[in-house]
Design an enzyme around this catalytic site. Structure first.
Site, PDB file in Angstrom:
ATOM      1  N   HIS A 398       0.685  -1.645   0.190  1.00  0.00           N
ATOM      2  CA  HIS A 398      -0.458  -0.265  -0.100  1.00  0.00           C
ATOM      3  C   HIS A 398       0.799   1.413  -0.041  1.00  0.00           C
ATOM      4  CE1 HIS A 398      -3.904   1.465  -0.371  1.00  0.00           C
ATOM      5  NE2 HIS A 398      -4.140   1.127   0.800  1.00  0.00           N
ATOM      6  N   ASP A 402      -2.170   1.954  -4.574  1.00  0.00           N
ATOM      7  CA  ASP A 402      -3.580   2.537  -4.199  1.00  0.00           C
ATOM      8  C   ASP A 402      -4.457   0.943  -4.604  1.00  0.00           C
ATOM      9  OD1 ASP A 402      -2.015   4.429  -4.363  1.00  0.00           O
ATOM     10  OD2 ASP A 402      -2.794   5.560  -5.590  1.00  0.00           O
TER      11      ASP A 402
END
Length: 426
Positions: A398, A402
């Site tokens: 992450h 995204d």
């Protein structure tokens, strides 16, 4: 008589130290040239260290689990000849091999080790059983230990015919043939209380895997995304291609189709085919698609790499996946074959479960996990039909990827798999 000192060899690529994983000899053993003396572990692969001389072992330079510097004394062997001290590096290390297992249908996720090249002589058992102390741990590979457990055999009672008394699969078979298996014990023994314990030192490949998994979960911000995919059409295509070309080109599994789907989807999602150097804060996106295929071996999880998957046909990918998986399982995979991936594909085959949460193979930023195929009733255009369904359980970093991009990427793979003709439309 003279003493031949063998030093830890330079395995290459700037490696300054290696971990001593296992001895195959002990002090007092007579050894011959090319006999395997020890297994050592680099940061990627297990390799055998063979003897360059004939002689008698008089000293060992370390204990299993010890990290040894290149050039340090590995073993001392008494040899015939002049009494001067001789020194050498061990012969060029070769890929370590486990003893062969009983034949078994293999998957990418689980297998017994493949047979080594050339015939293996039948084990020489000098008796039906051997007495060891209750706390003495006989030498045996993880596959042999599991085989013995499955057969109900106490491994400490089996005489080993391998180097240094190592117990092989053939020794288990010989033990059973002589009627000494615990299976012949009274049924009541199955309900007897047990108080034994087994202490297993975390060394070699298992320690490397533990370090890498811990490092990955501590450094990357993992998140997982699961999507259901209808694989009915692609399974029909796979069956058709195997029926038509399987005899001449080899059988196709689902994996080469998934590799092809990755290649095509990555054209629109290049951020997934990347490595993240979190120390330098640099993301490197690569045009070449080097797919790591997670493979279970007796020494633990390994990730051989299908290089330039973007330039391979289905059958080329299938052949390379099979070759690399076999090399990893038998310990023959080279350092180059176990490094350099840009994205990883992991599958537990028929044991794939419904959902999994794969751990990233750092410094990569994406890993695609394959779960098992099951038939389920689905509603299509108002009708209930039976379809073959499979989940993709994938994880992403992450810090770099995204959530929306991850979902779109997996949806792109889903579209390609559900409409397999699109895999080949340019």
């Amino acid at each position: 008589m003279g003493t031949h000192v063998i030093k830890m060899p330079d395995i290459g690529e700037g490696i300054a130290e290696v971990e001593l994983s296992q001895w195959h000899v002990k002090v007092g053993d007579l050894v011959v040239e090319d006999q395997v003396l020890a297994d050592v572990m680099t940061d990627k692969a297990m390799v055998d260290i063979p003897s360059p001389v004939h002689g008698k072992v008089i000293a060992l330079g370390g204990q299993p689990g010890e990290v040894m510097a290149v050039g340090s004394v590995l073993i001392s062997i008494e040899v015939e000849g002049a009494g001067n001290l001789k020194e050498s590096a061990a012969l060029a290390p070769v890929a370590a091999q486990e003893p062969p297992a009983a034949p078994k249908v293999e998957t990418v996720a689980e297998s017994k080790p493949a047979a080594a090249a050339g015939p293996r002589p039948a084990p020489v058992c000098q008796g039906p059983m051997v007495a060891r102390e209750a706390d003495e741990r006989p030498l045996a590979s993880p596959a042999v230990r599991k085989h013995a457990l499955d057969l109900g055999i106490q491994l400490r009672l089996v005489r080993g015919s391998g180097p240094a008394g190592r117990v092989l699969h053939e020794d288990l078979e010989a033990y059973l043939a002589q009627g000494q298996s615990n299976a012949s014990a009274p049924a009541a023994a199955a309900y007897a209380q047990r108080h034994d314990e087994e202490h297993i030192q975390v060394i070699g490949m298992r320690r490397k895997i533990a370090q890498r998994m811990q490092d990955a979960t501590q450094r990357a911000a993992h998140f997982s995304y699961v999507e259901e995919i209808d694989v009915t059409a692609i399974e029909e295509l796979r069956a058709h291609l195997n029926e038509k070309h399987g005899a001449s080109r080899g059988k196709l599994t689902l994996l080469p189709f998934l590799v092809r789907a990755l290649v095509v989807a990555l054209r629109d999602f290049p951020q997934m085919n990347a490595r993240y150097d979190d120390e330098a804060q640099v993301i490197t996106r690569l045009g070449a698609v080097h797919v790591g295929v997670a493979t279970q071996s007796d020494v633990g999880l390994m990730v051989p790499v299908v290089r330039h998957a973007e330039a391979r046909s289905l059958w080329d990918s299938a052949a390379e996946i099979s070759r690399l998986a076999n090399a990893a399982r038998t310990g023959k995979a080279s350092r180059d074959e176990l490094s350099g991936s840009t994205i990883t594909l992991t599958s537990l085959g028929a044991l794939g479960g419904i959902v999994s949460t794969p751990v990233l193979n750092l410094p990569e930023v994406a890993i695609v996990g394959v779960n098992k195929i099951v038939e389920r009733p689905m509603v299509i255009k108002g009708q209930v039909v039976i379809r073959k369904m499979m989940n993709l359980s994938s994880s992403f970093d992450h810090r770099v990827v995204d959530g929306m991009d991850a979902a779109l990427f997996i949806q792109a793979i889903r579209g390609l798999i559900e409409q397999p003709a699109t895999l080949f439309v340019e």
